[in-house]
Every structure is written in structure tokens, then in C-alpha cells.
Write a protein that holds these residues in place. Structure first.
Motif, short mmCIF file in Angstrom:
data_model
loop_
_atom_site.label_atom_id
_atom_site.label_comp_id
_atom_site.label_asym_id
_atom_site.label_seq_id
_atom_site.Cartn_x
_atom_site.Cartn_y
_atom_site.Cartn_z
N UNK A 166 0.83 -1.20 0.00
CA UNK A 166 0.00 0.00 0.00
C UNK A 166 0.86 1.25 0.00
N UNK A 167 1.93 1.23 0.77
CA UNK A 167 2.85 2.35 0.84
C UNK A 167 3.48 2.62 -0.53
N UNK A 168 3.88 1.55 -1.21
CA UNK A 168 4.49 1.70 -2.54
C UNK A 168 3.51 2.26 -3.55
N UNK A 169 2.26 1.80 -3.51
CA UNK A 169 1.25 2.31 -4.44
C UNK A 169 0.97 3.78 -4.17
N UNK A 170 0.88 4.15 -2.90
CA UNK A 170 0.60 5.55 -2.55
C UNK A 170 1.79 6.45 -2.89
N UNK A 171 2.97 5.90 -2.87
CA UNK A 171 4.18 6.68 -3.15
C UNK A 171 4.14 7.30 -4.55
N UNK A 172 3.39 6.69 -5.45
CA UNK A 172 3.34 7.18 -6.83
C UNK A 172 2.57 8.49 -6.97
#
Length: 197
Positions: free
Chosen positions: A60-66
Motif C-alpha cells: 500500500x505504501x508503494x502504491x501511494x508513493x506514486x
């Protein structure tokens, strides 16, 4: 620096996905000292209790990072380093030390015996599969991805322009190219303007 953002996002999401997959795989094999030498398989989720929830959090953190702004890029980069470090430490313990605590829940479920010392007396040997080491590499990559995010976050540029309409980016440009309709009236009201004036 679009490539830097893409690299950070893809590596972070991939590390989280690896953790989720690894949680369902056999990490340890336990031979019981019960006369019959029963072998129990211990999945990653049992060996490291926080593996699944933290892996999902990393995805989730990686997806939001975008899509986040500069301040959250730094926060998420720091979180990646922290989570990766915690999971790397716990995974390394399982991979190289084979602690009894990592197999206790599976042994208890199979035998009904509780207590770490009682479980330790019942365990003849513990061996590890390749999964803990593979997962450990993933967590080390996550730490690197977090540090990379912290180092390059300022150069990524803003994301807001991508989500704005041409009219928002250039007021009045689109209005002259098409007739005023009901949606435009609602937009005028949202801005505090009277469309009937």
C-alpha cells in the motif's frame, strides 16, 4: 527524474508482494522428538507473526508513493527503511538461528503442548528452506528503495498537474472553445460565482 519515482514505486511494491507470497510458503521444517519423528512445516506467517500485515502495508505504501507530495515521500521513504529493517532483522533470525519461538505456534497446534521450554524439549531439529533467505534479500532491497526515495524525493516533481483539467491549468482557455453548459454552472457555483449574473 520520473524514472527515479518509477524505480522506487516498483521496487517497494515488489518487495511487499514478495513478503505476502513468502508468508504462505514453508520457511522451516521441524522434526519432533516423539518417537515417530513427525515433520511439521512452518509457513512464513507463523515464523514471523508480523510478516503478512507489514508486507501488505509495504504494498500500500508503494502504491501511494506514486501520487503523494514531497513531505509524504520523505515520510514513506523513512517508513520503508524502518519496516524493511525490522523485517530484515526478524527474517535473518529465522533464517540463521532457527529459534524455537518461530515454530512454537505450529508445534502447539499439532501437539497441544504449550510453553516455549516444553516445545523446545519436543523439538529434535529445525531446518530452514530457501524462503527466509530469499525474503531477507527482499527486505534489504526495501531498505535500499527507502533510502533511494529519501535521496531523490525532491527531484521527482509535482503530481498535481497530471490530475488537473486544461481549464484548471489555463483558466478561460477551454471556455472559449465550447458552449457554457450546466456543468460549467456548477463549477461557477463551486468557485462562489453567480452563473446567472
Amino acid at each position: 527524474m520520473r524514472r527515479a519515482r518509477l524505480i522506487a514505486v516498483v521496487v517497494t511494491v515488489a518487495c511487499g508482494a514478495l513478503g505476502v507470497i513468502s508468508a504462505t510458503q514453508t520457511w522451516l521444517a521441524v522434526v519432533l522428538d516423539d518417537g515417530a519423528g513427525h515433520v511439521l512445516e512452518v509457513p512464513g506467517a507463523s515464523a514471523v507473526a508480523v510478516l503478512t500485515p507489514l508486507s501488505l502495508a509495504v504494498m500500500a505504501l508503494g502504491a501511494a508513493l506514486s501520487i503523494v507530495g514531497l513531505a509524504l515521500r520523505y515520510a514513506f521513504g523513512a517508513l520503508s527503511v524502518l519496516i524493511g529493517g525490522v523485517l530484515a532483522w526478524q527474517t535473518a533470525r529465522v533464517a540463521f538461528e532457527h529459534p524455537v519461538g518461530a515454530v512454537a505456534s505450529v508445534v502447539t497446534d499439532a501437539t497441544g503442548i504449550t510453553g516455549e521450554s516444553a516445545v523446545a524439549d519436543l523439538v529434535a531439529s529445525i531446518s530452514a528452506t530457501a524462503w527466509p533467505v530469499v525474503t531477507l534479500v527482499g527486505w534489504l532491497l526495501l531498505v535500499v528503495a527507502g533510502a533511494f526515495t529519501l535521496a531523490t524525493a525532491r527531484a521527482w516533481g509535482g503530481t498535481g498537474r497530471r490530475f488537473r483539467t486544461d481549464e484548471a491549468a489555463h483558466p478561460g482557455a477551454a471556455a472559449g472553445s465550447r458552449p457554457h453548459d450546466a456543468i460549467d454552472d456548477w463549477d461557477d457555483l463551486s468557485r462562489g460565482e453567480d452563473p446567472t449574473a
